[in-house]
Design an enzyme around this catalytic site. Sequence first.
Site: not given
Lengths: 246, 360
Positions: B90, B93, B150, B221, B295
């Site tokens: 993405h 990020e 994104r 991410h 994440e």
Amino acid sequence: METGVLNPDHYPARRAARVVQHYLNTRYGSPYKVFHLDTVHSATAENVTDSGRKYQVEFSVKDMISKKSVKSSAEVFFPKLDEATEKQLQELWYQQQRLQQQHTPVVTISCQEPLAIDTKAQEEAWYQQNKVNQSLVSQNLPDSHGHIEPGMEPLWHLGIVASSFIMLNQSTENTLYNMAQVANVTQLETENEQLKFEYDILLHDMVSQEIPRWRMQFTWSPTEGVRVLQMQHLPKCHNCKLPETN
Amino acid sequence: MKMCCGALAVVLLLLSVDAATIDRVEYDYFKYHPMDEITKWMTQIEKDYKDIARIEDYGHTYENRTISLLKIGLETGQQKKAIWMDCGIHAREWIAPAFCQFFVREILQAYKTDPKMNEMMKNMDFYVTPVLNVDGYMFSWQNNETRLWRKNRTPGPRNCTCFGTDLNRNFDANWGTVGVSYDCCSNTYCGTSPASEPEAQAVTKFVGSRKDDFLCFLTIHSYGQLLLVPYGHPNFTADNYDELMEVGLAAADAIRQVHGKNYTVGTSPAVLYSNSGSSRDWARMQGIPLTYTFELRDKGMYGFVLPEDQIQPACEEAYEGAMHIITYAYNKTFNGAVATAAAAVWSLILAVGVTSATLM
């Protein structure tokens, strides 16, 4: 949807607690005080027949400026949405929408003393400084690299507080909002002793992964806090001309 | 006499240059770098670590840019077990590509100083893709309006003027079923068909062709401070769910010990939201046992625009988490059975030895 005792790490509890964060910021936030959800300790949910769902959450929030942590509990009521409203909320990303008051979650908090983090002196100083000058202007807070120009932090904090009104209003059990960035700030003429601003704000909804853009006009003073005058969802469109504000 | 000293001086200079390569001042791992700098960095790494690092090009993006990884490990001429890590699927990020670069530096330094890492590099290869979604990443660097992009940059199908497919909804893993949009303007648009996107195809082909080699598939991410385990679809549970959770929770502990940050561990549908077509789910379905979505920081204060002064702590803690999973996977494959058996035998010998000693 789940009822009874919820796993505090799972999304239903986390989303409800995030709504409380937004509420706290609308009530107590300022250029020198912004709360962010830290931990959900426990949560329960129940259906309220025909009218919606009610969550009880115990949580900790941290004031990002003083770094003080506050533990509290709250009740969050998500009114049941009729199909039309639900659909409108989901299509928000592609159309301009007027605010619908009836879907706003209702939050009741029970905190003991905790929000008495004293920021009066800084708020007053900033207020006085800008009441006369009325020339604050900024963009991209934070910038692409996460940087905030020195002296602009109160504008960023104020942006989070003001956008919390939108985030609170727009929250449902299917959203998880944060403010992504302040795109633009213009200070307008002071009105009734209140500092007045126009902000273009970018929100991030984790669930849809969209970045809704909103334009707001609001006032702020140490005594009155943030009062929202206008909020408008701006269309997501590369070729669109942004609507004029009057 | 003079020539001999000159030659000696040159030799000494060469030695000192070689030793200095690790501490080369130029590359700042704690700033965000645009794509061209990352590409240059990869080339430099390959040059500086000729014996264990090699760039492999394994695909191209929609806009025809090369997708590259660094293969890091000792060349043994044999098929080796492997670890997969990708960053930047993405575009917005940015902390993720920063982490991949930091990770590479850390393992290369550890290779020289840590016997365990040295051993791992003999038996395994690390495949690290610093930026998977190159087009999207470059687009997010264009200006303030594009920073929060994104998806990739494939134009939409006919009748849709928007760009981009969400690469993490495009993999062939319960594709198009849950947590996706069929609207090409949406940020979770899953594409026209499973692995319709060249970036997803690149991973599918590369990892798919050697899936039995991979012990571990980590996809990086931001944001949210989460370790997500398969599957994204609420109706499917991984058959090694308990192991995934146990190792994940231990990794989160390792993360917390670095800077006190809490990472929540669980399946996407439990902790975050349901989704389908993720690279992690695809990897698990290929049989790769330990697949995680990281994440990274933060929890929403800065979100995607994490300040550069947090790059270092974010990377340090994520490194410990990743290494925990990788070390577990490695030990399970290479030492696990042997170590347990050996320990049992030794305990028995010692017990017998003690008994017979006292008897005597």
